[in-house]
Design an enzyme around this catalytic site. Sequence first.
Site, PDB file in Angstrom:
ATOM      1  N   CYS A 111       4.708   9.254  31.083  1.00 56.83           N
ATOM      2  CA  CYS A 111       4.053  10.414  30.477  1.00 56.83           C
ATOM      3  C   CYS A 111       4.367  11.724  31.195  1.00 56.83           C
ATOM      4  O   CYS A 111       4.059  12.802  30.688  1.00 56.83           O
ATOM      5  CB  CYS A 111       2.551  10.187  30.435  1.00 56.83           C
ATOM      6  SG  CYS A 111       2.096   8.621  29.643  1.00 56.83           S
ATOM      7  N   HIS A 253      -1.015  16.271  29.337  1.00 58.41           N
ATOM      8  CA  HIS A 253      -0.708  15.035  28.620  1.00 58.41           C
ATOM      9  C   HIS A 253      -1.904  14.587  27.788  1.00 58.41           C
ATOM     10  O   HIS A 253      -3.034  14.525  28.277  1.00 58.41           O
ATOM     11  CB  HIS A 253      -0.315  13.962  29.632  1.00 58.41           C
ATOM     12  CG  HIS A 253      -0.206  12.602  29.048  1.00 58.41           C
ATOM     13  ND1 HIS A 253       0.525  12.331  27.905  1.00 58.41           N
ATOM     14  CD2 HIS A 253      -0.742  11.410  29.446  1.00 58.41           C
ATOM     15  CE1 HIS A 253       0.430  11.045  27.631  1.00 58.41           C
ATOM     16  NE2 HIS A 253      -0.327  10.470  28.540  1.00 58.41           N
ATOM     17  N   ASN A 283      -1.806   8.804  22.114  1.00 55.57           N
ATOM     18  CA  ASN A 283      -1.019   9.024  23.328  1.00 55.57           C
ATOM     19  C   ASN A 283       0.448   8.733  22.994  1.00 55.57           C
ATOM     20  O   ASN A 283       0.820   7.591  22.745  1.00 55.57           O
ATOM     21  CB  ASN A 283      -1.524   8.084  24.427  1.00 55.57           C
ATOM     22  CG  ASN A 283      -0.776   8.232  25.738  1.00 55.57           C
ATOM     23  OD1 ASN A 283       0.337   8.750  25.790  1.00 55.57           O
ATOM     24  ND2 ASN A 283      -1.382   7.757  26.810  1.00 55.57           N
TER      25      ASN A 283
END
Length: 326
Positions: A111, A253, A283
Site C-alpha cells: 500500500c 491510504h 482498499n
Amino acid sequence: MVYRIIATASAVPDKIVTNDDLAEILETSNDWIESRTGIIERHMAVDENTSDLCYRVAEKLLAQANVAPEQIKAIIVATMTPDYYTPATAAIVQGKLGATHAFAFDISAACSGFTYALSVARGYIQFSTDYVLVIGGEVTSKVLDWSDRSSAVLFGDGAAGVLLQGTPAEADGWYGEQLLTIGSQSEQLTSGYTPVTQANFGQVGQTHIQSSFFQMSGQAIYQFSTRQVPQAIETAVLAAGLSLDQVDHFLVHQANARLITRMASKLNQPLIKFPMNLQHYGNTSAASIPLLLAEQVATGQIKRGDLCVLCGFGGGLTIGIQIIQY
C-alpha cells in the site's frame, strides 16, 4: 530539475460488488462491514488483469497531456498483484502503449507502493522533455481467501496514476519525503508465499508453484497505522520546514474509515482535510492514493498550488510519504 504532475487518471473494473453481495457468500452483513470499515461497495475484475487496468490508466494520462507514447522516458508500476512474477507489469504496459523509448519496471511495497514509486521517479527527471508514468494498480481479488471474512470484505480492484514532467527548479513543487520500512514486522501482512521444495527437482513439465492467500494481523496493523504512521507524517512535514496546519490535503491510504478518522485526531487536524473514497472502492492497495488524487483533481477539490501530503502504509511493513504542491 524537478517534476510536476501534468495529468491524473484512474481505471476500475465495471463490476461492482456490494456488501449485500458479499453477505450472500460470507457470514456478514452490510451493517457489519460499513460500521467497521466505512466500505459500502468495491469494484472487482472479471477478465481484466493488473496490466489491463494500468494500460487503461496510461492511455488516459497520455491523452490528457497530449503526449505521445514515444516521448515517455520511464514507466513505473507499483503493485503487489502483478500479472506474472516476470515480466514486470510495467513492461506489459510499455509494450501495449508502444512506448518504445521507455524503460519499465515494477515496485513492490504494497500500500506504500505508489509513494515509493514517486520517490524513485524523481531520479529520472533531468530535463523538461522527460516524461515518467507512475501507476499504482491492483487486482487484489485474485489473492483473497473468499472464506475469510476478516480480509475478503476489505479490498477492491483498480488502477490510477500520474504523468510527471520535468520542470525548472524555481517551479519546484516537491517539499520532502519520508520512506520507512519495518522488516521486523513483515509477517504481519503477507501474500503469495512461494516455498522451495525438493518436489520441484526433476519434475519435467509439471508446475509445483504454491502460493498463499493474503493474510493480515488486523490488530497489529491497526496499531501500526494509528501510532507510527501519524508520527511519521508529522516528522516529515516538520522536516520539510512546514507545519501541519499549512497542509491543504492529507491523501492517505484508503484502508479503513475508522483508521483515517483516528489519524486525523492524532494529528489534531480537521477530518475535512482527509478526503475518503474507500466507501466506493474499498482498499485498493497501491492504487488507493492515486485513485483518490485523480478523483479529487477531477472534482476540483484539489487545485493547482494546494499543498498535499501523500501517505501510504502497509505490507513490509512500510510507510511512504511524499509532500508536494500540486
